[in-house]
Design a protein around this motif. Structure first.
Motif, mmCIF file in Angstrom:
data_model
loop_
_atom_site.group_PDB
_atom_site.id
_atom_site.type_symbol
_atom_site.label_atom_id
_atom_site.label_comp_id
_atom_site.label_asym_id
_atom_site.label_seq_id
_atom_site.Cartn_x
_atom_site.Cartn_y
_atom_site.Cartn_z
ATOM 1 N N UNK A 167 -25.172 3.124 15.111
ATOM 2 C CA UNK A 167 -23.941 3.871 15.315
ATOM 3 C C UNK A 167 -23.691 4.885 14.207
ATOM 4 N N UNK A 168 -24.115 4.539 12.980
ATOM 5 C CA UNK A 168 -23.896 5.408 11.832
ATOM 6 C C UNK A 168 -25.066 5.262 10.861
ATOM 7 N N UNK A 169 -25.421 6.355 10.180
ATOM 8 C CA UNK A 169 -26.436 6.300 9.133
ATOM 9 C C UNK A 169 -26.128 7.370 8.096
ATOM 10 N N UNK A 170 -26.628 7.169 6.875
ATOM 11 C CA UNK A 170 -26.415 8.156 5.817
ATOM 12 C C UNK A 170 -27.760 8.586 5.234
ATOM 13 N N UNK A 171 -27.823 9.851 4.810
ATOM 14 C CA UNK A 171 -29.002 10.420 4.156
ATOM 15 C C UNK A 171 -28.531 11.359 3.060
ATOM 16 N N UNK A 172 -29.462 11.776 2.188
ATOM 17 C CA UNK A 172 -29.096 12.602 1.045
ATOM 18 C C UNK A 172 -30.165 13.650 0.793
ATOM 19 N N UNK A 173 -29.744 14.826 0.350
ATOM 20 C CA UNK A 173 -30.678 15.935 0.143
ATOM 21 C C UNK A 173 -31.592 15.718 -1.052
ATOM 22 N N UNK A 174 -31.049 15.225 -2.168
ATOM 23 C CA UNK A 174 -31.842 15.225 -3.398
ATOM 24 C C UNK A 174 -32.900 14.132 -3.436
ATOM 25 N N UNK A 175 -32.927 13.248 -2.453
ATOM 26 C CA UNK A 175 -33.990 12.256 -2.361
ATOM 27 C C UNK A 175 -35.241 12.819 -1.691
ATOM 28 N N UNK A 176 -35.126 13.962 -1.026
ATOM 29 C CA UNK A 176 -36.261 14.544 -0.304
ATOM 30 C C UNK A 176 -36.641 15.918 -0.852
ATOM 31 N N UNK A 177 -36.178 16.228 -2.064
ATOM 32 C CA UNK A 177 -36.515 17.517 -2.653
ATOM 33 C C UNK A 177 -35.521 18.611 -2.359
ATOM 34 N N UNK A 178 -34.343 18.241 -1.867
ATOM 35 C CA UNK A 178 -33.252 19.193 -1.704
ATOM 36 C C UNK A 178 -32.356 19.174 -2.934
ATOM 37 N N UNK A 179 -31.252 19.904 -2.893
ATOM 38 C CA UNK A 179 -30.358 19.970 -4.053
ATOM 39 C C UNK A 179 -29.506 18.715 -4.191
ATOM 40 N N UNK A 180 -29.052 18.465 -5.399
ATOM 41 C CA UNK A 180 -28.084 17.399 -5.631
ATOM 42 C C UNK A 180 -26.725 17.849 -5.109
ATOM 43 N N UNK A 181 -25.892 16.896 -4.718
ATOM 44 C CA UNK A 181 -24.534 17.229 -4.306
ATOM 45 C C UNK A 181 -24.366 17.516 -2.829
ATOM 46 N N UNK A 182 -25.335 17.125 -2.005
ATOM 47 C CA UNK A 182 -25.222 17.306 -0.550
ATOM 48 C C UNK A 182 -25.752 16.048 0.136
#
Length: 356
Positions: A167-182
């Motif tokens: 129903x819900x999941x979370x992901x983050x940019x800076x764990x995959x080589x994106x910027x921190x803070x997203x």
């Protein structure tokens, strides 16, 4: 010698494609809520990133809500609990969850020695991570799960939001080589959340405030690149390096315990403990030797205490306070891994000599 970064689970280095996307976004002047051409251009960058993440995460048909981090996404997704028969219910979770999740749940689920969680029958009120940031242990997610932290797994192993019907999941940019803070909360269509940040109604009314267009553009580019890495087998090579590291340490450090090794793990993660040798002391010794590693989750760094995750797996306090996490990445080389093993083993010998 040049320093070696082996803390990818804390933050992965910024990808060139993400940096390029962010630089290009800096020249887009409009507010994405404005209806003029400049505003539509900014909105277009957000929607392009949303599509890139949807493709990479297997989230077609789901709603992707951009936030300032996975922590904020967890708070948004867990806030108030799920609605069961039109009444709010609390989520259940195990002690191995990230601080952002565990602070919003009842801690009722058990964890075994291998880091696997026993899930209750009512999965729509369960929060269960796909992979642990400290041990790398991967869970078998039941279909229809209420909430899943997929932050560490996304981009490292094949996974898709649609596979579990979560129903819900979370992901983050800076764990995959994106910027921190997203970060992002992904929700199945037909599922809703209660907005915590109210205002202009951005992000489909779930998270108000002008979007971080630059960061979101970098997130989208990183997600597309991460998906390509998986398709190219990049993480299979990383898994080979992790195994080389563990074999080198196992051969000479007879008192060292590899936590979670009995379970399927992320290809890049090794968590090991030498009882009595404080994790923080190991981190400092390796830092002085030129290696960036950690004693656990970055959000818990600086806290001199036993690992809650390792303790939940049934290890004693002495072992749980003596863990080191090494997390590799696509840029890691065999020479770096072997050099780290040599440096760590030299420090381990000194520890035992002082303790004798």
């Amino acid at each position: 010698m040049a320093r070696v970064y082996l803390d990818y689970n804390a933050t992965a280095p910024l990808r060139t494609v993400a940096r390029d996307a962010m630089i290009a976004a800096m020249d887009v002047v409009g507010n994405p809520s404005s209806v003029h051409a400049e505003g539509r251009a900014a909105k277009g960058l957000i929607e392009r990133a949303r599509a890139q993440i949807s493709d990479a995460f297997g989230a077609s048909g789901a709603d992707i809500i951009f936030t300032s981090s996975a922590t904020e996404a967890a708070d948004l997704g867990l806030y108030g609990g799920p609605m069961i028969h039109d009444s709010p219910a609390f989520f259940e979770c195990a002690e191995i969850e990230h601080d952002a999740v565990i602070g919003n749940c009842m801690h009722t689920l058990a964890t075994d020695r291998n880091g696997r969680v026993e899930v209750s029958e009512r999965v729509d009120t369960v929060a269960l991570q796909l992979a642990n940031s400290e041990t790398g242990v991967i869970q078998n997610l039941p279909h229809g799960l209420g909430f899943s932290d997929m932050t560490q797994a996304f981009g490292k192993i094949p996974c898709a939001f649609s596979w579990t019907q979560a129903q819900r999941a979370i992901i983050s940019a800076h764990k995959i080589g994106g910027p921190k803070g997203v970060g992002a909360l992904v929700i199945k269509q037909g599922t809703d959340v209660r907005a915590q940040i109210k205002g202009g109604g951005q992000e489909m009314g779930r998270r108000s405030g002008t979007e971080n267009v630059i960061g979101i553009a970098g997130f989208g580019a990183a997600a597309a690149a991460a998906a390509q890495d998986l398709a190219d087998g990049v993480w299979d090579r990383v898994a080979e390096l992790r195994n080389i590291l563990e074999k080198a340490i196992e051969a000479r450090a007879k008192n060292t315990i590899f936590v979670g090794k009995g379970s399927e793990r992320l290809p890049n993660t090794s968590c090991f403990a030498t009882p009595g040798w404080k994790g923080e002391t190991q981190v400092m010794a390796m830092d002085l030797a030129g290696f960036a590693v950690s004693a656990g989750s970055a959000c818990s760094s600086g806290k001199v205490k036993a690992s809650r995750v390792v303790t939940a797996m049934g290890y004693d306090a002495l072992t749980a306070s003596s863990t080191l996490r090494v997390s590799l990445g696509p840029e890691t080389t065999e020479e770096q891994v072997l050099r780290f093993a040599d440096a760590w083993l030299a420090a381990e010998q000194k520890f035992h000599a002082r303790a004798a």
